[in-house]
Design an enzyme around this catalytic site. Structure first.
Site, PDB file in Angstrom:
ATOM      1  N   GLY A 121       0.786  -1.229   0.000  1.00 33.21           N
ATOM      2  CA  GLY A 121       0.000   0.000   0.000  1.00 33.21           C
ATOM      3  C   GLY A 121       0.814   1.273   0.000  1.00 33.21           C
ATOM      4  O   GLY A 121       0.278   2.356   0.272  1.00 33.21           O
TER       5      GLY A 121
ATOM      6  N   GLU B  94       4.705  -6.575   0.962  1.00 34.47           N
ATOM      7  CA  GLU B  94       4.106  -6.878  -0.334  1.00 34.47           C
ATOM      8  C   GLU B  94       3.900  -5.612  -1.163  1.00 34.47           C
ATOM      9  O   GLU B  94       2.764  -5.221  -1.459  1.00 34.47           O
ATOM     10  CB  GLU B  94       2.774  -7.609  -0.132  1.00 34.47           C
ATOM     11  CG  GLU B  94       2.922  -8.948   0.579  1.00 34.47           C
ATOM     12  CD  GLU B  94       1.594  -9.507   1.051  1.00 34.47           C
ATOM     13  OE1 GLU B  94       0.558  -8.804   0.906  1.00 34.47           O
ATOM     14  OE2 GLU B  94       1.579 -10.629   1.576  1.00 34.47           O
ATOM     15  N   PRO B  95       4.965  -4.934  -1.569  1.00 36.97           N
ATOM     16  CA  PRO B  95       4.799  -3.740  -2.414  1.00 36.97           C
ATOM     17  C   PRO B  95       4.444  -4.126  -3.845  1.00 36.97           C
ATOM     18  O   PRO B  95       4.966  -5.094  -4.391  1.00 36.97           O
ATOM     19  CB  PRO B  95       6.186  -3.096  -2.355  1.00 36.97           C
ATOM     20  CG  PRO B  95       7.119  -4.257  -2.164  1.00 36.97           C
ATOM     21  CD  PRO B  95       6.375  -5.236  -1.288  1.00 36.97           C
ATOM     22  N   GLY B  96       3.556  -3.370  -4.438  1.00 36.12           N
ATOM     23  CA  GLY B  96       3.208  -3.585  -5.841  1.00 36.12           C
ATOM     24  C   GLY B  96       3.312  -2.297  -6.626  1.00 36.12           C
ATOM     25  O   GLY B  96       4.181  -2.124  -7.473  1.00 36.12           O
TER      26      GLY B  96
ATOM     27  N   ARG C  61      -8.897   3.653 -13.105  1.00 38.41           N
ATOM     28  CA  ARG C  61      -8.632   4.221 -11.792  1.00 38.41           C
ATOM     29  C   ARG C  61      -9.243   5.610 -11.577  1.00 38.41           C
ATOM     30  O   ARG C  61      -9.772   5.882 -10.491  1.00 38.41           O
ATOM     31  CB  ARG C  61      -7.126   4.258 -11.521  1.00 38.41           C
ATOM     32  CG  ARG C  61      -6.489   2.868 -11.477  1.00 38.41           C
ATOM     33  CD  ARG C  61      -5.034   2.921 -11.058  1.00 38.41           C
ATOM     34  NE  ARG C  61      -4.913   3.393  -9.692  1.00 38.41           N
ATOM     35  CZ  ARG C  61      -4.486   4.607  -9.353  1.00 38.41           C
ATOM     36  NH1 ARG C  61      -4.135   5.475 -10.289  1.00 38.41           N
ATOM     37  NH2 ARG C  61      -4.416   4.959  -8.100  1.00 38.41           N
TER      38      ARG C  61
ATOM     39  N   CYS D 293     -18.189   5.884 -23.597  1.00 39.51           N
ATOM     40  CA  CYS D 293     -19.520   6.487 -23.447  1.00 39.51           C
ATOM     41  C   CYS D 293     -19.882   6.658 -21.977  1.00 39.51           C
ATOM     42  O   CYS D 293     -20.884   6.119 -21.492  1.00 39.51           O
ATOM     43  CB  CYS D 293     -20.553   5.631 -24.171  1.00 39.51           C
ATOM     44  SG  CYS D 293     -20.250   5.497 -25.938  1.00 39.51           S
ATOM     45  N   GLU D 294     -19.044   7.378 -21.257  1.00 39.64           N
ATOM     46  CA  GLU D 294     -19.240   7.656 -19.840  1.00 39.64           C
ATOM     47  C   GLU D 294     -18.747   9.063 -19.544  1.00 39.64           C
ATOM     48  O   GLU D 294     -17.607   9.406 -19.901  1.00 39.64           O
ATOM     49  CB  GLU D 294     -18.453   6.672 -18.968  1.00 39.64           C
ATOM     50  CG  GLU D 294     -18.812   5.214 -19.130  1.00 39.64           C
ATOM     51  CD  GLU D 294     -20.125   4.854 -18.467  1.00 39.64           C
ATOM     52  OE1 GLU D 294     -20.611   5.651 -17.633  1.00 39.64           O
ATOM     53  OE2 GLU D 294     -20.662   3.776 -18.799  1.00 39.64           O
TER      54      GLU D 294
END
Length: 446
Positions: free
Chosen positions: A261, A303-305, A342, A373-374
């Protein structure tokens, strides 16, 4: 993470926008940029757009930065941020394990040659197939997320064998940049509450299973955390729970997994978590917390991503239309929420930059929007781009290496973009573009 842990930039590379780009980024002729020695304009021409570039050297440098900051810890790269065969190969070569969340991630990595014993399997709702595959392939640790999983996993372990497991704890800590990514509180779907006795019950049940070996506790607080304080709180609460386990059961758990995180900067001026400072403070807090209750210091797992993959990625788009509607100028590109959901999910905004041509026009604020189309398909709000921006121009978006391609969808049946590695002036295809033939082949007809 600060760039002091990575490769230094040359003295002339002091533009205020550069810190959110890979360390290899250099200005080039005619308004172009190079990343990993590769011209962004040339990459767009060769591979088409949208396209994602990943700086291999940046990935490797960030892996090494974690190993340097936490030499005593076991580091697992969080595959959910972005995984392909090359990424698995890079992180293994740099001495990291892998954190996987599905059978797809697990089997892709194993067929690349990644050793399953160096993997951790996560998931709040693991399927029987995923658990069977994990045990068959020899996954090093399975993170138990709920009480029901205990007997389910134990029943699948072959006679005479033992599976190492961690218990995921919800320590009651709110941390993370958006409510949707705060996973350390007790009112969300992950983990076992440490405040209502659920975690303690689960610990007792695992210890009763002869085919399970409880090696430690796990917690993951959330995403985009830019302060060490929540991790220090987690250390204190998790050590207290480990101490309580020793008192209740006479068992000393040897591992503590603090998840990941760690925040990165998406736009200039945003805060990123300094991993070297985090390591020093976590190490001191762990030493103090354990000394207070006379508990042996557990081995840390992390656990870095995003902090490894995110800053290494650059997305390239072509401008399709430019128009003024009311008070806003809109610059629409040939990608959007199908390759980067995101902004729509978490309200994240990026800092796109015009590349591939010199621009002398004054800057003006625009909305960079996607093709879908948003109304919420917005990549960047209020970003300043040259007033003469026009269709055909190339926009480059830094900090695009995590949770974009991995979360890409088939919305509007727009194919997912390719991924290209850049290093040493060479670009090579890692993941090909999803074609119309791919899209058609999944539809078996009437």
């Amino acid at each position: 993470m600060t760039t002091t842990l990575l490769r230094p930039r040359p003295p002339e590379a002091d533009a205020p926008w550069l810190p959110v780009w890979p360390a290899s980024t250099r200005p080039a002729a005619d308004g172009d940029l190079t990343v990993g020695g590769v011209s962004l304009a040339d990459a767009a021409e060769r591979f088409g757009t949208p396209v994602y570039l990943v700086d291999e050297d940046e990935v490797r440098a960030r892996c090494r930065a974690y190993r340097a900051a936490f030499p005593e810890a076991e580091i697992h790269y969080a595959a959910k941020a972005f995984l392909c065969r090359a990424m698995a190969h890079w992180v293994e070569e740099e001495g990291l394990g892998l954190d996987v969340c599905s059978r797809g991630e697990l089997e892709l990595a194993v067929t690349t040659g990644f050793p399953a014993e160096h993997m951790v399997l996560h998931g709040n709702a693991k399927s029987p197939d995923e658990l069977e595959a994990a045990l068959r392939l020899g996954v090093g640790r399975i993170v138990i997320d709920g009480v029901a999983e205990i007997a389910r996993i134990a029943a699948l372990v072959p006679y005479g064998a033992r599976q190492r497991v961690l218990l995921r704890i919800a320590p009651g800590i709110a941390a993370g940049a958006h409510p949707a990514v705060r996973t350390g509180t007790v009112d969300q779907k992950f983990g076992l509450s440490s405040t209502d006795g659920t975690a303690q019950l689960a610990i007792a049940r695992v210890l009763e299973q002869p085919r399970l070996e409880l090696v430690g506790l796990h917690c993951h607080l959330g995403s985009q955390i830019d302060s060490a304080k929540p991790y220090l709180q987690a250390v204190r609460r998790m050590v207290a729970l480990m101490h309580g386990t020793r008192q209740a059961h006479g068992v000393v758990l040897p591992e503590l997994d603090l998840g990941g995180g760690h925040a990165i900067a998406y736009r200039p001026g945003e805060d990123a978590l300094d991993v070297r400072a985090l390591a020093a403070r976590v190490r001191a807090e762990l030493r103090s917390a354990c000394a207070t209750v006379d508990f042996p210091e557990p081995r840390l797992l992390l656990e870095p991503g995003r902090a490894i993959a995110g800053p290494a990625g650059v997305a390239l788009y072509r401008v399709l239309t430019v128009k003024q509607n009311g008070r806003h100028a809109f610059v629409a590109v040939d990608g959007g929420m199908s390759d980067n959901p995101r902004p729509a999910l978490y309200g994240v905004r990026y800092a796109p930059r015009l590349v591939g041509r010199a621009a002398s026009a004054e800057l003006r604020p625009v909305q960079v929007v996607g093709r879908h189309c948003e109304a919420g398909d917005v990549l960047a709000s209020g970003v300043e781009l040259p007033a003469d921006i026009r269709p055909g121009d190339l926009l480059a978006v830094p900090a695009s290496g995590a949770y974009q391609v991995s979360m890409a969808s088939g919305y509007n049946l727009v194919g997912r973009p390719p991924v290209v590695a850049v290093t040493g002036g060479t670009a090579r295809l890692l993941v090909r573009r999803e074609s119309l033939a791919d899209v058609r082949s999944r539809d078996v007809g009437l």
